[in-house]
Design a protein around this motif. Structure first.
Motif, PDB file in Angstrom:
ATOM      1  N   UNK A  82       3.252  18.382  82.623  1.00 23.83           N
ATOM      2  CA  UNK A  82       2.030  17.696  82.165  1.00 23.83           C
ATOM      3  C   UNK A  82       1.083  17.534  83.352  1.00 23.83           C
ATOM      4  N   UNK A  83      -0.152  17.979  83.178  1.00 24.35           N
ATOM      5  CA  UNK A  83      -1.159  17.882  84.232  1.00 24.35           C
ATOM      6  C   UNK A  83      -2.211  16.851  83.854  1.00 24.35           C
ATOM      7  N   UNK A  84      -2.941  16.292  84.827  1.00 22.24           N
ATOM      8  CA  UNK A  84      -3.848  15.171  84.558  1.00 22.24           C
ATOM      9  C   UNK A  84      -4.936  15.458  83.525  1.00 22.24           C
ATOM     10  N   UNK A  85      -5.434  16.705  83.469  1.00 24.52           N
ATOM     11  CA  UNK A  85      -6.574  17.017  82.596  1.00 24.52           C
ATOM     12  C   UNK A  85      -6.207  17.974  81.469  1.00 24.52           C
ATOM     13  N   UNK A  86      -4.928  18.049  81.106  1.00 26.88           N
ATOM     14  CA  UNK A  86      -4.528  19.082  80.145  1.00 26.88           C
ATOM     15  C   UNK A  86      -4.950  18.795  78.708  1.00 26.88           C
ATOM     16  N   UNK A  87      -5.620  17.667  78.461  1.00 28.72           N
ATOM     17  CA  UNK A  87      -6.136  17.390  77.121  1.00 28.72           C
ATOM     18  C   UNK A  87      -7.651  17.541  77.051  1.00 28.72           C
ATOM     19  N   UNK A  88      -8.258  18.151  78.069  1.00 29.04           N
ATOM     20  CA  UNK A  88      -9.715  18.268  78.138  1.00 29.04           C
ATOM     21  C   UNK A  88     -10.183  19.708  78.015  1.00 29.04           C
ATOM     22  N   UNK A  89     -11.377  19.881  77.440  1.00 21.77           N
ATOM     23  CA  UNK A  89     -12.022  21.190  77.327  1.00 21.77           C
ATOM     24  C   UNK A  89     -13.343  21.178  78.084  1.00 21.77           C
ATOM     25  N   UNK A  90     -13.567  22.213  78.875  1.00 26.55           N
ATOM     26  CA  UNK A  90     -14.768  22.330  79.699  1.00 26.55           C
ATOM     27  C   UNK A  90     -15.533  23.577  79.280  1.00 26.55           C
ATOM     28  N   UNK A  91     -16.816  23.439  79.020  1.00 31.90           N
ATOM     29  CA  UNK A  91     -17.700  24.589  78.802  1.00 31.90           C
ATOM     30  C   UNK A  91     -18.476  24.819  80.089  1.00 31.90           C
ATOM     31  N   UNK A  92     -18.310  25.974  80.685  1.00 34.51           N
ATOM     32  CA  UNK A  92     -18.921  26.262  81.979  1.00 34.51           C
ATOM     33  C   UNK A  92     -20.024  27.297  81.807  1.00 34.51           C
ATOM     34  N   UNK A  93     -21.271  26.842  81.847  1.00 36.79           N
ATOM     35  CA  UNK A  93     -22.451  27.709  81.738  1.00 36.79           C
ATOM     36  C   UNK A  93     -22.924  28.171  83.116  1.00 36.79           C
ATOM     37  N   UNK A  94     -22.249  27.805  84.174  1.00 39.44           N
ATOM     38  CA  UNK A  94     -22.752  28.027  85.530  1.00 39.44           C
ATOM     39  C   UNK A  94     -22.441  29.436  86.024  1.00 39.44           C
ATOM     40  N   UNK A  95     -23.017  29.757  87.189  1.00 33.46           N
ATOM     41  CA  UNK A  95     -22.831  31.080  87.786  1.00 33.46           C
ATOM     42  C   UNK A  95     -22.583  30.930  89.285  1.00 33.46           C
ATOM     43  N   UNK A  96     -22.216  32.045  89.905  1.00 35.51           N
ATOM     44  CA  UNK A  96     -22.040  32.135  91.345  1.00 35.51           C
ATOM     45  C   UNK A  96     -20.963  31.168  91.836  1.00 35.51           C
ATOM     46  N   UNK A  97     -21.276  30.232  92.763  1.00 38.88           N
ATOM     47  CA  UNK A  97     -20.209  29.489  93.431  1.00 38.88           C
ATOM     48  C   UNK A  97     -20.024  28.030  93.013  1.00 38.88           C
ATOM     49  N   UNK A  98     -21.030  27.153  93.131  1.00 35.17           N
ATOM     50  CA  UNK A  98     -20.742  25.717  92.986  1.00 35.17           C
ATOM     51  C   UNK A  98     -20.109  25.334  91.653  1.00 35.17           C
ATOM     52  N   UNK A  99     -20.710  25.754  90.548  1.00 36.14           N
ATOM     53  CA  UNK A  99     -20.178  25.406  89.235  1.00 36.14           C
ATOM     54  C   UNK A  99     -18.836  26.041  88.937  1.00 36.14           C
ATOM     55  N   UNK A 100     -18.698  27.360  89.118  1.00 37.47           N
ATOM     56  CA  UNK A 100     -17.388  27.980  88.871  1.00 37.47           C
ATOM     57  C   UNK A 100     -16.265  27.415  89.734  1.00 37.47           C
ATOM     58  N   UNK A 101     -16.565  27.048  90.984  1.00 35.66           N
ATOM     59  CA  UNK A 101     -15.516  26.441  91.806  1.00 35.66           C
ATOM     60  C   UNK A 101     -15.159  25.054  91.275  1.00 35.66           C
ATOM     61  N   UNK A 102     -16.162  24.310  90.791  1.00 36.83           N
ATOM     62  CA  UNK A 102     -15.888  23.000  90.192  1.00 36.83           C
ATOM     63  C   UNK A 102     -15.006  23.145  88.953  1.00 36.83           C
ATOM     64  N   UNK A 103     -15.320  24.113  88.102  1.00 32.59           N
ATOM     65  CA  UNK A 103     -14.498  24.280  86.893  1.00 32.59           C
ATOM     66  C   UNK A 103     -13.115  24.831  87.235  1.00 32.59           C
ATOM     67  N   UNK A 104     -12.978  25.531  88.378  1.00 30.18           N
ATOM     68  CA  UNK A 104     -11.652  25.972  88.814  1.00 30.18           C
ATOM     69  C   UNK A 104     -10.793  24.761  89.180  1.00 30.18           C
ATOM     70  N   UNK A 105     -11.378  23.789  89.860  1.00 28.45           N
ATOM     71  CA  UNK A 105     -10.643  22.553  90.152  1.00 28.45           C
ATOM     72  C   UNK A 105     -10.137  21.923  88.851  1.00 28.45           C
TER      73      UNK A 105
END
Length: 370
Positions: free
Chosen positions: A1-24
Motif C-alpha cells: 500500500x502506497x500513500x497516494x494509491x487511491x488518487x488519480x492525476x490528469x497531467x496536461x503538462x509538457x517538458x520537465x516541471x509538470x511531468x517530473x511532479x506527476x512522476x513523484x
C-alpha cells in the motif's frame, strides 16, 4: 500500500516541471494519466532516441497512461469530462489564460468536480507584470536574483548545471502544494487552484544574501557571499590533472583539518585577514597534485572536501547504489530498459516501488479511457 494509491492525476503538462511532479505522485502510488496533443507532447521528440521513444521522455514518464486528444476541438471537454469528474489532481503548464481559452480553466472544471486540486505551473505565475512573458530556467534564475549571487562583473562564468527553476521552483513546490491541498481537502471537502511560479522560488535560494543585505545595509556583490565565492573555505579548486576538488570546510574543525592535510602555512589559516592570499595559496597547493591524490588524502578525513564526480562515476558510486537511487527502471515500448530519473523519496516509500514500469506510447490508452 502506497500513500497516494487511491488518487488519480490528469497531467496536461509538457517538458520537465509538470511531468517530473506527476512522476513523484506516480511513484507514491497515484494513477497518472498524461493528456497529450495528437502525436504526443514535445518531449517525445527530444534527442537522444532510446528504442522507440525519447530517452528524456522515458525517464520522466514511466508508469503513466497516455491519452491523445486535441484540446482545440469542440468536443474535447465533453470527451474528457468523465476523467475530470473522477480526478483528484490536475497539473497544467500552459501560459496563463491558455487553459481558460480552451475551456479547461479552473472555474469551469471545478463546476464539474468541486474536489479537484488544479495545479498550474508557469514561469512567472498567473498574475503580475511578467505573467504572460516567455522564459526558461536561466531567465527565472536571472529575474529572481539567484544568478547574480555568484556572477562577477566582467567575467564570463560557466552555465550552472542544475535546472534550479524547473525542478526546485516548479516540480518541488507543485508536489508540496498538492500534498498540502489534499490535506486541506480532507477538512473542507473542496479542491483549489494552485498558482506555482518557477520564478517565485528563486529568491528562496538567495536567503543568505537577503539576510546579509538587510542586516549590513549592503547586499553582497556577485562572488562576495560566503557560499558564492567570497570565502576560500567554500569553492572549487583545480587539481594537477585538470579536474576539481569541492571544498566546503566552513566550520573551524573542518577548516583546521583541511589546512593541516594540505600543508597550508600557519599565517594564512586565519582567512579573515586576507581571504585572497589564503585562496591563492590553496589554489597553488591543490594544483600541485592530481585528483586521486586528494581523494585518498582528504575524503577519509571527514573535512567536507570531495573530489567532483562525473555523472557516470555517480551512477557507480557505492553510496548512491546502496541507497537504491538508480534501482527504478523505465521500459520503452520496444522493450529496452534504462534507469529512470532518481527521486529523493524516503527509503520507506522507495523500497515499495515497482523496480520496472513501462513507458506508454503516445495515445496508448485513449480508447480504453475515453
Amino acid at each position: 500500500m502506497l500513500p497516494l494509491d487511491d488518487l488519480t492525476v490528469l497531467d496536461f503538462s509538457t517538458l520537465l516541471p509538470g511531468p517530473l511532479a506527476s512522476l513523484f505522485l506516480a511513484e507514491a502510488g497515484a494513477r497518472v494519466i498524461r493528456i497529450e496533443r495528437p502525436g504526443g507532447e514535445e518531449m517525445r521528440r527530444f534527442p537522444p532516441r532510446f528504442g522507440e521513444t525519447s530517452a528524456p521522455y522515458a525517464v520522466l514518464n514511466r508508469g503513466k497512461a497516455s491519452v491523445e486528444i486535441d484540446l482545440k476541438t469542440q468536443n474535447a471537454l465533453a470527451r474528457l469530462t468523465p476523467l475530470i469528474a473522477q480526478a483528484d489532481i490536475l497539473i497544467e503548464q500552459f501560459r496563463p489564460g491558455v487553459m481558460e481559452r480552451l475551456g479547461f480553466g479552473y472555474a469551469a472544471l471545478s463546476r464539474i468536480n468541486p474536489r479537484l486540486i488544479y495545479c498550474s505551473i508557469s514561469g512567472y505565475g498567473q498574475s503580475g507584470p511578467r505573467s504572460a512573458e516567455a522564459g526558461h530556467d536561466i531567465n527565472y534564475q536571472a529575474v529572481g536574483g539567484l544568478l547574480g549571487q555568484s556572477l562577477k562583473r566582467g567575467e564570463t562564468p560557466p552555465l550552472p548545471p542544475p535546472l534550479v527553476a524547473d525542478v526546485a521552483g516548479g516540480t518541488m513546490p507543485a508536489v508540496l502544494n498538492v500534498l498540502l491541498a489534499l490535506r486541506q481537502r480532507e477538512r473542507s471537502g473542496r479542491g483549489c487552484h494552485l498558482d506555482i511560479a518557477m520564478a517565485d522560488a528563486m529568491p528562496t535560494f538567495a536567503w543568505y544574501g537577503l539576510a546579509q543585505g538587510q542586516a549590513a545595509g549592503r547586499y553582497p556583490e556577485g562572488g562576495e557571499g560566503l557560499l558564492t565565492g567570497g570565502s576560500p573555505r567554500y569553492g572549487l579548486y583545480a587539481t594537477a590533472d585538470g579536474w576539481f576538488l569541492a571544498v566546503g570546510a566552513l566550520e573551524p574543525k573542518f577548516w583546521e583539518a583541511f589546512c593541516e592535510a594540505i600543508g597550508l602555512e600557519e599565517a594564512l589559516r586565519d582567512d579573515r585577514r586576507n581571504p585572497e592570499s589564503t585562496r591563492t595559496a590553496i589554489t597553488r597547493l591543490i594544483a600541485a597534485r592530481p585528483a586521486p591524490h586528494w581523494r585518498e588524502l582528504l575524503e577519509p578525513r571527514d573535512c567536507c572536501c570531495t573530489v567532483v564526480r562525473t555523472l557516470e562515476e555517480a551512477l557507480a558510486d557505492p553510496h548512491m547504489t546502496a541507497r537504491g537511487l538508480f534501482d527504478a527502471q523505465a521500459e520503452e515500448p520496444g522493450g529496452r530498459r534504462l534507469v529512470s530519473t532518481p527521486l529523493p523519496l524516503a527509503p520507506v516509500f522507495r523500497e515499495k516501488l515497482a523496480p520496472l514500469r513501462k513507458v506508454a506510447a503516445s495515445g496508448d490508452d485513449t480508447d480504453a479511457l475515453l
